[in-house]
Each structure stands twice: as structure tokens, then as C-alpha cells.
Design an enzyme around this catalytic site. Structure first.
Site, PDB file in Angstrom:
ATOM      1  N   GLU A  31     -50.177 -48.250 126.221  1.00 36.02           N
ATOM      2  CA  GLU A  31     -50.044 -47.370 125.634  1.00 36.02           C
ATOM      3  C   GLU A  31     -50.641 -45.992 125.988  1.00 36.02           C
ATOM      4  O   GLU A  31     -51.461 -45.671 126.544  1.00 36.02           O
ATOM      5  CB  GLU A  31     -50.922 -47.717 124.228  1.00 36.02           C
ATOM      6  CG  GLU A  31     -50.533 -46.825 122.921  1.00 36.02           C
ATOM      7  CD  GLU A  31     -51.451 -47.249 121.813  1.00 36.02           C
ATOM      8  OE1 GLU A  31     -52.139 -48.020 121.616  1.00 36.02           O
ATOM      9  OE2 GLU A  31     -51.433 -46.161 120.879  1.00 36.02           O
ATOM     10  N   ARG A 258     -59.128 -60.509 130.936  1.00 39.19           N
ATOM     11  CA  ARG A 258     -59.167 -59.050 131.165  1.00 39.19           C
ATOM     12  C   ARG A 258     -60.421 -58.912 132.186  1.00 39.19           C
ATOM     13  O   ARG A 258     -61.166 -59.647 132.163  1.00 39.19           O
ATOM     14  CB  ARG A 258     -59.112 -58.197 129.926  1.00 39.19           C
ATOM     15  CG  ARG A 258     -60.078 -58.024 128.969  1.00 39.19           C
ATOM     16  CD  ARG A 258     -59.941 -57.506 127.600  1.00 39.19           C
ATOM     17  NE  ARG A 258     -59.759 -55.877 127.602  1.00 39.19           N
ATOM     18  CZ  ARG A 258     -58.822 -55.367 127.293  1.00 39.19           C
ATOM     19  NH1 ARG A 258     -57.675 -55.898 126.898  1.00 39.19           N
ATOM     20  NH2 ARG A 258     -58.991 -53.935 127.033  1.00 39.19           N
ATOM     21  N   LYS A 268     -59.886 -47.455 126.290  1.00 39.38           N
ATOM     22  CA  LYS A 268     -59.604 -46.021 126.613  1.00 39.38           C
ATOM     23  C   LYS A 268     -60.207 -45.130 125.341  1.00 39.38           C
ATOM     24  O   LYS A 268     -60.622 -43.893 125.452  1.00 39.38           O
ATOM     25  CB  LYS A 268     -58.093 -45.953 126.315  1.00 39.38           C
ATOM     26  CG  LYS A 268     -57.572 -46.264 127.678  1.00 39.38           C
ATOM     27  CD  LYS A 268     -56.064 -46.213 127.437  1.00 39.38           C
ATOM     28  CE  LYS A 268     -55.634 -47.418 126.910  1.00 39.38           C
ATOM     29  NZ  LYS A 268     -54.081 -47.629 126.713  1.00 39.38           N
TER      30      LYS A 268
HETATM   31  P1  ATP Z   1     -57.741 -50.387 126.028  1.00 38.36           P
HETATM   32  O1  ATP Z   1     -58.609 -51.466 125.161  1.00 38.36           O
HETATM   33  O2  ATP Z   1     -58.750 -50.281 127.290  1.00 38.36           O
HETATM   34  O3  ATP Z   1     -57.445 -49.106 125.633  1.00 38.36           O
HETATM   35  P2  ATP Z   1     -55.437 -51.635 126.000  1.00 38.36           P
HETATM   36  O4  ATP Z   1     -55.115 -53.220 126.275  1.00 38.36           O
HETATM   37  O5  ATP Z   1     -55.232 -51.138 124.730  1.00 38.36           O
HETATM   38  O6  ATP Z   1     -56.721 -51.273 126.767  1.00 38.36           O
HETATM   39  P3  ATP Z   1     -52.811 -50.851 126.997  1.00 38.36           P
HETATM   40  O7  ATP Z   1     -52.523 -49.517 127.310  1.00 38.36           O
HETATM   41  O8  ATP Z   1     -52.267 -51.319 125.721  1.00 38.36           O
HETATM   42  O9  ATP Z   1     -54.391 -50.838 126.925  1.00 38.36           O
HETATM   43  O10 ATP Z   1     -52.812 -51.823 128.217  1.00 38.36           O
HETATM   44  C1  ATP Z   1     -51.496 -51.858 129.099  1.00 38.36           C
HETATM   45  C2  ATP Z   1     -51.769 -53.213 129.868  1.00 38.36           C
HETATM   46  O11 ATP Z   1     -52.712 -53.392 130.371  1.00 38.36           O
HETATM   47  C3  ATP Z   1     -51.724 -54.508 128.814  1.00 38.36           C
HETATM   48  O12 ATP Z   1     -50.883 -55.423 129.284  1.00 38.36           O
HETATM   49  C4  ATP Z   1     -52.995 -55.043 128.794  1.00 38.36           C
HETATM   50  O13 ATP Z   1     -53.194 -56.398 128.537  1.00 38.36           O
HETATM   51  C5  ATP Z   1     -53.613 -54.411 130.234  1.00 38.36           C
HETATM   52  N1  ATP Z   1     -55.040 -54.456 130.325  1.00 38.36           N
HETATM   53  C6  ATP Z   1     -55.875 -53.539 129.430  1.00 38.36           C
HETATM   54  N2  ATP Z   1     -56.957 -53.450 129.811  1.00 38.36           N
HETATM   55  C7  ATP Z   1     -57.273 -54.556 130.788  1.00 38.36           C
HETATM   56  C8  ATP Z   1     -58.274 -55.099 131.469  1.00 38.36           C
HETATM   57  N3  ATP Z   1     -59.523 -54.685 131.348  1.00 38.36           N
HETATM   58  N4  ATP Z   1     -58.188 -55.868 132.320  1.00 38.36           N
HETATM   59  C9  ATP Z   1     -56.774 -56.365 132.554  1.00 38.36           C
HETATM   60  N5  ATP Z   1     -55.807 -55.859 131.798  1.00 38.36           N
HETATM   61  C10 ATP Z   1     -56.023 -54.912 130.929  1.00 38.36           C
HETATM   62 MG    MG Z   2     -54.944 -50.435 123.074  1.00 38.37          MG
END
Ligand code: ATP
Ligand code: MG
Length: 749
Positions: A31, A258, A268
Site C-alpha cells: 500500500e 512476517r 509504516k
Molecule cells: P505495515 O504494517 O508495516 O504498514 P503492511 O503489511 O501494511 O505493513 P503493505 O504495504 O500492505 O504493508 O505490505 C506489502 C507486502 O509486504 C505485503 O504482502 C505484506 O504482507 C508484506 N510485508 C509487510 N510487512 C512485512 C514484514 N514485516 N515482513 C514480511 N513481509 C511484510
Molecule cells: Mg498496511
């Protein structure tokens, strides 16, 4: 790719073998609401890595369904991160917002099928109706609306006729489902917001659960890899695709754990808070776990990818130690970057018996590094050393310059302190010393014994630079928010001094500043007038050393108590061993050092040498693999003997097995205590050097990878490693790498 396949690759291989898909298609779907962090790097490495390993492709898709938080600058940051890590996405960057019309049509279809309805309950009532884990939920009365009414309301929702929260679109699934997520999940909500790409065209926005599976389907994704928190969403994912009756093949969702790292935050939202509150200087602040931050700090893409590889892919969440990431960058830079001298806290030294100037030859790389290059070091009567490298009243174990103890200036002469000059406050402002003309590095006939060599720069020919030293951003292992900040995470030194070659010759962007650590020319603030260097990482893990309790250290280690990371000199016996190892047996300095300093290891090594005259190969396996085992155990509790190690190395020497297989056999010896030869025979691990066997395998690999063949022929010779790797993989690591290398090279010419 690592030897042992992870569970995701196992699934992908099975699906390919079963003919479920013709080609693997993955996607990285962030995102765009913040800069990507190291957790995203892991997801990038997995998604793009799998696509690469199985000759498929990977899309980069911006999951932009939330208009309030998203922005183009984040899209750019995400693209940068993927590219910097060395991956290419297929075609253009995709956006979920490009599918808004298609998604809307799919929603209409669901409504027409009676599988979705417009609900108009308030948030609170909705929560109550949902039930609990032990109690079934109830549908709201609006679920009885007719298809026509639903279609009408949904269209008017889209047109912006209602207020936010007035209506939502829900899937009609099962209000008593054990999986709470399946209790009529939300598909659309009203948002009167400007979208950074779609503008004001839409007053409704699709929810993740509806948009993600369909976007995957629209793009022909086969393996939709996400993190564990989406496990319960998988049922919705499948329900949407199945209920719409979409033509196969469908994508399937697979979850992995994760990545979490201690001493940092990784969402983020929390990172945004740090950036917006000014705690850090922007998204690329080297203290942040963002990819931009690591990049600015000086991490290499290789080190990040190696780290992701080393932690593996798991099904259970866990916390990785920051030290492991730091190990990866140290390991990457150790043999890559020039070693130069920088004095962080200058103290003037006048060499009273030196006249004139000279230029000393100094290699950029130590002997055990196969890189070449050297520079001239200007040297004259006045020099600077680091304030910490002189002590008037040293504690025991201090090996640097003191009034009684001479020290070597690295690449130059040995000096002896003659006089300490202080100001009115008693602060040392200058040292008067004498140099020993016959002690020049490499041609030392002085016979003077010193315990260490220190960095220095010439008094005139040097350059003043800014050095930024970073520490952990958070003071505790599992920080929650800004309260847990380490207020000392950045220290700026304005007037450090570097030797001139660093800024004039610029042999690299990254350096090892001798005895200080690895540093990177800051890509933003560096100018020729005022060079700026960021500390990437120290030379060793200073934290884990501090944590060790004195009890766990053996007597031998306690003897080596040292002052801040000094190289401990060897005792006489150790020195004698070291000399024999390097001079007579021709071991490289690092291996000799490990063996000589450890009685258990050197005894084991000598015993193995009695069995087999193969000093270098034996030393390598003893210093690396055996050393790991002996760290925890005693020689007589080991599962293997020196004789068996000699046998193992014998097979390596006569090319019965490859070095890769030797590692595998060693692991087996550790576990089972069986003879190496028996293991090799029982498992059929004998190395294949036969051209007639290897040649067709290479042909197959070449035929399967026409794109890479073309790239190779167009000059991308780095791909040689790819081809060799594929062939080795196809033979389970048994093919003789030299033979493969040569043959691949010939065939691709
Ligand atoms: P955050 O909570 O840090 O904002 P998110 O999961 O909302 O992370 P996205 O931008 O939606 O972030 O994630 C993009 C991709 O990266 C998704 O497939 C998510 O599962 C993966 N991802 C995000 N954080 C991690 C992590 N800490 N370890 C492994 N993969 C991750
Ligand atoms: Mg997110």
C-alpha cells in the site's frame, strides 16, 4: 537459492509439476502509504525471488484502495526499493485503482446473485450483530433487501449520494461461521475523498478482502504470498473467486511469517510518526529500518538479500536479532572495500627526530583479500593519532601508546612517546615522540616489540570530514512508540581527519576506516568541500560482547580481557604456531589466526595433519566447521574424530566429492557419527565430473532459459553464476563446479 527449499518453493514446484499453472506469477502488493521497510525487503525477496527461480514473473502492484493515506511519493519510494534490490517487475507498475471499474462490475454481479447486499446498520449495531467466537452472529434486517433495491442503493453510493458510513456493501456469506471473518465481510465503503490517481471519480472504495483476490485474478497471479495475519482472510479470498465462478486457473493465497527485528518498530504508521514528529530526519534517515534508510547508511543490496535469505521463510512469527543484519553487511564489506585511515578524535604527535617528508606505500586491502590497489600515505614530522590511542596511565591490557609502551603507526613506523604536553586544565594537547627509522612497515629490522598498530594521518596532508555515528534508534528490545527512543542515536563528529586518498582518489564509496568500522560517503550531503561519512556498522558486534556474563567465559578468554575492541596480541606459543601455519603450511592469516589462538583447535588440526598432508583444506574445515562444534563441546564428546575429518578432506582433495557436498557430509557426521566414506556411498554423493553426464544437463538449463542466454550473450556475464547454479542444483550439488563452469562458458560462447 539456498540448498534446502523453503515451504513456499516446495508448493510452487509441486504446482508446476502437477501442471496447475503454466508459469509462476507472483506479485508484491504494497500500500503506497509510507516508505518500505526491511520487512518489505523480505516480501520483495520472496516474491521476486520465486518468480526468478522458476522463470515466471512478478508484478509490482500498488494496493491503493485507501485514498486518505496514499501518495505518489510513496509509489516512487517503493519502485526505488525494488530496483535497488536488483529486481524488475513485469510490465508497468500496476495499481488496484486501475481495476476500480472491473471491481465494481464484479460487485454488481455478486449483488445480482444475491451474494452481496447493502447494509445500513450503524457501526455499533454491526459489531453487536456479529456475535462472538462462541456465539453465532445475526444478519441485520437490511440483508432482506431485494436485488433491485441493492443495485439502486449501490449505484447511488458510488455516485456520492450518501454520507460516509450511511451504507456499506457486504458479502452474504455466513453469520455463524466459525471463522469470524466470514460473517458477511465488508466489500465497499463510502469515502468522499480525493484519490491520488482516480481523482474524484469514486465515492466508494473497495475493501482489501474484495479487491486483493480479484486484482490477483485479473493479473493472472498464481501464488499470492502474504503474511500470517491474513490467514483467516484466505477463506474470503477463495469465496469471492469461487462464488463469482471465475474461470480457472485461480490464484491461491499462502502465508509466511512476517519479519520483526528487535530494537526497532516496523509498521509504516509508526515510522510515519517518527518522520512527522521530527525525531528522525526524513524517511531515509539512516537510523530507520526503511530500505531508503539502510541504503543511505551504506548497506548494500547484497547484504540485505543475504540477510533475508539467512533468516529463512517460516510459518511462525519470531523476532530476529539486529546483530544478524549487522553481520550480513559486515560479511559483505569485509572482503570488498578498501581499508583506509581516519582519525575521529585527533591528537597531535610531533616526531622530534624526523625531518622532511615522504610517501609510504600502503595497500588498500589486506593480504587475504584477492583485490589489488594501493595508495601513497604522506608522512612528516607532525601527525595526528586518535586521542583514545594514547593513555598516560593505562589499565592492564591496554596495548596502544603509553609513556612506557611504543606502538606501530599502521603502514609506517614504530614510535616511542617522549613527552606529554598539557594545557592549563591538564588536558593533553600534544605528544612529543621519536620514530624508529629502522622500523618501517614491511622492512622492520628494529627488533622492537609492539602490541598493536594504530591509525594516523599526516599533520598537513589530510582532509577534515564530518562523520556521523549511528546507534540504535530505540533503547529497548521491543519498543512501542516514541517514548522508547534512544536519545543518543546520532553523534556527529565535525572534524575527523582522513588520509587524502579517500577524498582525492575516491577508490570506493564505502570504506573500512581501520579499527573504527565501515563507513559510507553520504549520498546526499557529501561535497568535496565537506565530505560526510556515515558509519554503516562497527567491526564487531559490540553489543553481544557486553551482554556475555563473565561466568560463561573460559579461563583462556578471561586472560584476553581487552580495552574496546583491541586486537589481542598472541602469547609466544600462539605466535610460534601462527608463524608455522603461515610460513611453512601457507595458511592464510585469518585461518591461521583462528587456529593458533585456540588450543583445542590447533591440537585437533595437528592430529588431522598427521593423517593427511593437506594443510590448507584441513585448516579450512577445522577453522570453520569443526570450530563451530568445538565451541560448545569438548574434543572427546564430539561425534567425529580428527582422523575422520582427514578422511573427509581426502575425498575433497581427490575430487570424489565437491566442497558443497563436503559440508553436507560434515553435517551428517556431526549428527550420526558415521564414517564420511560410508555417508557418501550410502547417499550417492560422489561428485560428477563426467562430461557426458553434465553436458545434457547444461543443454537443458540453456534451453529453459532463453532470456538469460540472450542477456549473457549481450554481455551480462554475471549470469554465468546463474547457469552454473542451475546446473549444480539440477545435480543436487554433485556436479564438479569447475567442470560445469568451464563447460557452461564454452557452450554459451
Ligand atoms: P505495515 O504494517 O508495516 O504498514 P503492511 O503489511 O501494511 O505493513 P503493505 O504495504 O500492505 O504493508 O505490505 C506489502 C507486502 O509486504 C505485503 O504482502 C505484506 O504482507 C508484506 N510485508 C509487510 N510487512 C512485512 C514484514 N514485516 N515482513 C514480511 N513481509 C511484510
Ligand atoms: Mg498496511
Amino acid at each position: 537459492m539456498s540448498e534446502h527449499k523453503d515451504f513456499l518453493r516446495t508448493i510452487v514446484e509441486k504446482d508446476l509439476k502437477a501442471g496447475k499453472y503454466e508459469e509462476v506469477v507472483t506479485r508484491f502488493p504494497p500500500e503506497p502509504n509510507g516508505f518500505p521497510h526491511i520487512g518489505h525487503a523480505k516480501s520483495i525477496a520472496i516474491n521476486f525471488g520465486i518468480a526468478r527461480d522458476y522463470n515466471g514473473h512478478c508484478n509490482l502492484r500498488m494496493d491503493d484502495t485507501n485514498p486518505t493515506t496514499e501518495d505518489t511519493k510513496y509509489v516512487e519510494a517503493l519502485k526505488d526499493a525494488v530496483e535497488w534490490l536488483g529486481f524488475d517487475w513485469e510490465g508497468d507498475v500496476r495499481f488496484t485503482s486501475d481495476y476500480f471499474s472491473k471491481l465494481y462490475d464484479y460487485a454488481i454481479e455478486l449483488i445480482k446473485m444475491g451474494k452481496a447486499y447493502v447494509d445500513s446498520v450503524g457501526e455499533e449495531e454491526m459489531r453487536e450483530l456479529r456475535g462472538t467466537v462462541t456465539e453465532a452472529g445475526k444478519r441485520s434486517k437490511y440483508a432482506e433487501r431485494s436485488v433491485e433495491e441493492n443495485l439502486d442503493l449501490f449505484e447511488r453510493m458510488k455516485n456520492g449520494e450518501f454520507k460516509e458510513g450511511e451504507h456499506i456493501l457486504r458479502a452474504k456469506i455466513d453469520m455463524s461461521a466459525a471463522n469470524m471473518k466470514m460473517r458477511d465481510p465488508l466489500m465497499y465503503r463510502i469515502r468522499h475523498e480525493h484519490h491520488f490517481r482516480a481523482g474524484d471519480a469514486w465515492a466508494i472504495y473497495p475493501m482489501y478482502d474484495f479487491a486483493h483476490c480479484l486484482s490477483d485474478y485479473i493479473e493472472g497471479v498464481t501464488h499470492s504470498i502474504c503474511t500470517l495475519e491474513f490467514e483467516n482472510n484466505r477463506d474470503i479470498y477463495n469465496w469471492v473467486l469461487d462464488t463469482l465462478g471465475l474461470e480457472p486457473p485461480h490464484p491461491y493465497q499462502h502465508e509466511f511469517a512476517r519479519l520483526g527485528i528487535n530494537y526497532t518498530v516496523m509498521s509504516k504508521r509508526k515510522l510515519l510518526e517518527l518522520v512527522e514528529s521530527g525525531v528522525v530526519n526524513g524517511w531515509d534517515d539512516p537510523r530507520l529500518p526503511t530500505i531508503a534508510g539502510y541504503r543511505r547508511k551504506g548497506y548494500t543490496p547484497e547484504s540485505i538479500l543475504n540477510f533475508c535469505d539467512s533468516i529463512g521463510i517460516a510459518k511462525a512469527n519470531s523476532m530476529v536479532d539486529l546483530a544478524q543484519l549487522e553481520f550480513s553487511i559486515r560479511d559483505d564489506l569485509n572482503k570488498k572495500v578498501p581499508r583506509v585511515m581516519c582519525v575521529l578524535d585527533p591528537l597531535k604527535v610531533t616526531l622530534t627526530n624526523y625531518e622532511g617528508t615522504e610517501e609510504l606505500d600502503a595497500s588498500y586491502y589486506p593480504e587475504d583479500v584477492p583485490k589489488e590497489g594501493s595508495r601513497k600515505l604522506p608522512f612528516s614530522k607532525e601527525i595526528y593519532i586518535d586521542r583514545a590511542d594514547f593513555m598516560e596511565e593505562p589499565p592492564k591490557g591496554y596495548f596502544r601508546l603509553t609513556p612506557e609502551q611504543p606502538v606501530r603507526l599502521k603502514h609506517a613506523y614504530i614510535i616511542t612517546c617522549k613527552e606529554v604536553i598539557k594545557d592549563a586544565n591538564g588536558t593533553i594537547v600534544e605528544i612529543k615522540a621519536e620514530y624508529h627509522p629502522d622500523s618501517k612497515s614491511g622492512q622492520d629490522t628494529s627488533g622492537i616489540k609492539v602490541k598493536s598498530a594504530i591509525q594516523w594521518v599526516d599533520g598537513k596532508a589530510h582532509k577534515e570530514v564530518e562523520v556521523r555515528l549511528y546507534d540504535r534508534l530505540f533503547a529497548c528490545e521491543a519498543p512501542e512508540d516514541i517514548e522508547d527512543i534512544n536519545t543518543d542515536s546520532l553523534k556527529v563528529i565535525n572534524n575527523a581527519l582522513v588520509e587524502p586518498a579517500v577524498v582525492n582518489e575516491k577508490p570506493d564509496e564505502r570504506f573500512q576506516f581501520e579499527r573504527e568500522g565501515y563507513f559510507y560517503a553520504d549520498p546526499v550531503d557529501y561535497t568535496d568541500e565537506k565530505p560526510v561519512f556515515n558509519k554503516i556498522v562497527g567491526l564487531k558486534d559490540s553489543y553481544s560482547k557486553k551482554k556475555k556474563s563473565p561466568k560463561s567465559e573460559s579461563k583462556a578468554q578471561v586472560k584476553k580481557v581487552q580495552v574496546d575492541g583491541e586486537v589481542v596480541p598472541m602469547n609466544e606459543a600462539e605466535q610460534a604456531l601462527f608463524d608455522r601455519y603461515t610460513n611453512t603450511l601457507k595458511l592464510n592469516g585469518m585461518v591461521a589466526d583462528i587456529l593458533a589462538r585456540d588450543e583445542k583447535l590447533s591440537a585437533f588440526y595437528d592430529e588431522a595433519l598427521n593423517e593427511l598432508d593437506s594443510p590448507v583444506n584441513l585448516a579450512n574445515i577445522v577453522a570453520n566447521d569443526v570450530a563451530r562444534e568445538l565451541k560448545e563441546k569438548d574434543v572427546n564428546t564430539l561425534n567425529f574424530s580428527a582422523k575422520q575429518i582427514a578422511e573427509l578432506v581426502k575425498m575433497l582433495d581427490d575430487e570424489t566429492i565437491s566442497s558443497k557436498i563436503a559440508k553436507q557430509v560434515f553435517e551428517e557426521m556431526v549428527k550420526s557419527g558415521e564414517n564420511p566414506r560410508d555417508i557418501v556411498e550410502a547417499k550417492g554423493l560422489i561428485q560428477i565430473s563426467d562430461l557426458a553426464v553434465i553436458s545434457p544437463i547444461i543443454d537443458e538449463v540453456i534451453a529453459k532459459n532463453p532470456d538469460n542466454v540472450e542477456k549473457f550473450k549481450a554481455g551480462n556475464t554475471k549470469l554465468l553464476g546463474f547457469f552454473v547454479g542451475q546446473v549444480l542444483k539440477a545435480t543436487g550439488g554433485k556436479a564438479n563446479p569447475q567442470v560445469v563452469n568451464q563447460l557452461v562458458n564454452e557452450k554459451l560462447k
